[in-house]
Design an enzyme around this catalytic site. Structure first.
Site, short mmCIF file in Angstrom:
data_model
loop_
_atom_site.label_atom_id
_atom_site.label_comp_id
_atom_site.label_asym_id
_atom_site.label_seq_id
_atom_site.Cartn_x
_atom_site.Cartn_y
_atom_site.Cartn_z
N HIS A 1 -5.54 4.12 7.98
CA HIS A 1 -4.88 3.96 9.43
C HIS A 1 -4.94 4.88 10.47
O HIS A 1 -5.25 4.89 11.53
CB HIS A 1 -3.21 3.33 9.23
N LYS B 1 -13.09 -1.83 8.97
CA LYS B 1 -14.04 -2.66 8.37
C LYS B 1 -13.72 -3.07 6.93
O LYS B 1 -14.23 -4.06 6.65
CB LYS B 1 -15.39 -1.88 8.38
N LEU C 1 -9.21 2.80 0.89
CA LEU C 1 -7.64 2.88 0.81
C LEU C 1 -6.98 1.61 1.66
O LEU C 1 -7.42 0.98 2.23
CB LEU C 1 -7.28 4.13 1.96
#
Ligand code: PAF
Length: 285
Positions: A33, A144, A180
């Site tokens: 993020h 993505k 992640l």
């Protein structure tokens, strides 16, 4: 960093900015993020991040209630990263009345993720449309890793003539290749060791295609078998055309550069997704 919980506060804080770059999230933030935030920072004079766990995109048997809510840690991380405005509405603010008007996404929304999570993309598109209307960004950054989400949101923005540039951000991975994800936190220690196999399997398929193989169906079967043999419950392993996620031509007419390989599977109770480009391309999608 300004924290806004209401639409009115948000509008007040955004008034003075020229170019707003937006990163919508459901919180429980990780380096992935924060990399989206960095991209937003490069492109806007104001970075807005939202944290809102959107009930509409969770199915009845999914993890809405146990979805990790880590507001304080998220707030600190965003502040350190130089976010200007954190929009953190509660459910009443986002859905003051039952959300009976919904975005109807295209048929692609019933494939891949949509085949296993009915209604997921209708929930995503509906909340993203609402967030876009509230934040009115010039740019919005999507990862993505959620490739199908990225495609569907990009298509929504184009077809509804929304003046927003959708920017794709590369997937951030742990050293062992695991993408992640907020859901990685659910994995037990043993599952965490096993989890990078999904990336390795995708990469193997991608390398086989880059090396000239065009028997995509066989590769998908081999990928599914590799995961299943190692204790995964597989939803899909799929080779798709990167542009619109259509099934590639069985004769191998599609250029391998344009193909991507996607997977979703459960390890124990945790569902993971990932995808790779056959030929890695940075900042394209
Ligand atoms: O990718 C996510 O975290 C969510 O689907 C999004 C885009 C924030 C919408 O709730």
């Amino acid at each position: 960093m300004q924290i806004c919980q209401s639409q009115a506060e948000l509008a007040r804080h955004l008034e003075r900015f020229e170019r707003v770059a937006f990163v919508p999230t459901m919180g429980n933030l990780h380096r992935g993020h924060l990399s989206l935030v960095d991209i937003a920072r490069e492109r806007g004079d104001c970075v807005v991040t939202s944290i809102f766990v959107n009930r509409l995109q969770f199915g009845p048997n999914e993890d809405f209630d146990r979805y990790p809510r880590t507001f304080e840690a998220d707030r600190e991380g965003l502040e350190r990263r130089g976010v200007d405005v954190l929009f953190a509405p509660d459910e009443q603010e986002m859905y003051p009345t039952p959300q009976v008007y919904r975005v109807q996404p295209p048929p692609l929304a019933t494939e891949l993720e949509g085949a296993f999570r009915p209604g997921f993309f209708d929930g995503v598109c509906t909340v993203v449309l609402k967030l876009f209307n509230l934040v009115q960004p010039d740019i919005a950054v999507f990862g993505k890793k959620d490739r199908q989400q990225l495609k569907i949101v990009r298509g929504m923005v184009q077809q509804f003539n929304m003046p927003i540039q959708i920017v794709a951000a590369e997937t951030v991975r742990a050293d062992d290749g695991l993408a992640l994800s907020s859901r990685n936190g659910y994995l037990t220690a043993d599952e965490r060791k096993e989890a990078p196999r999904m990336y390795r399997t995708l990469r193997w398929i991608a390398d086989e295609i880059a090396g000239g193989r065009t028997d995509y169906a066989n590769l998908e079967v081999a990928g599914r078998a590799e995961l299943a043999r190692n204790g995964w419950s597989v939803d899909y392993v799929a080779v798709r055309h990167g542009l619109a996620l259509r099934i590639p031509h069985p004769e191998g007419y599609d250029h391998p550069n344009l193909l991507i390989v996607l997977a979703a599977a459960k390890l124990g109770n945790t569902r993971l997704i990932d995808n790779v480009d056959v030929v890695p391309k940075h900042n394209e999608d």
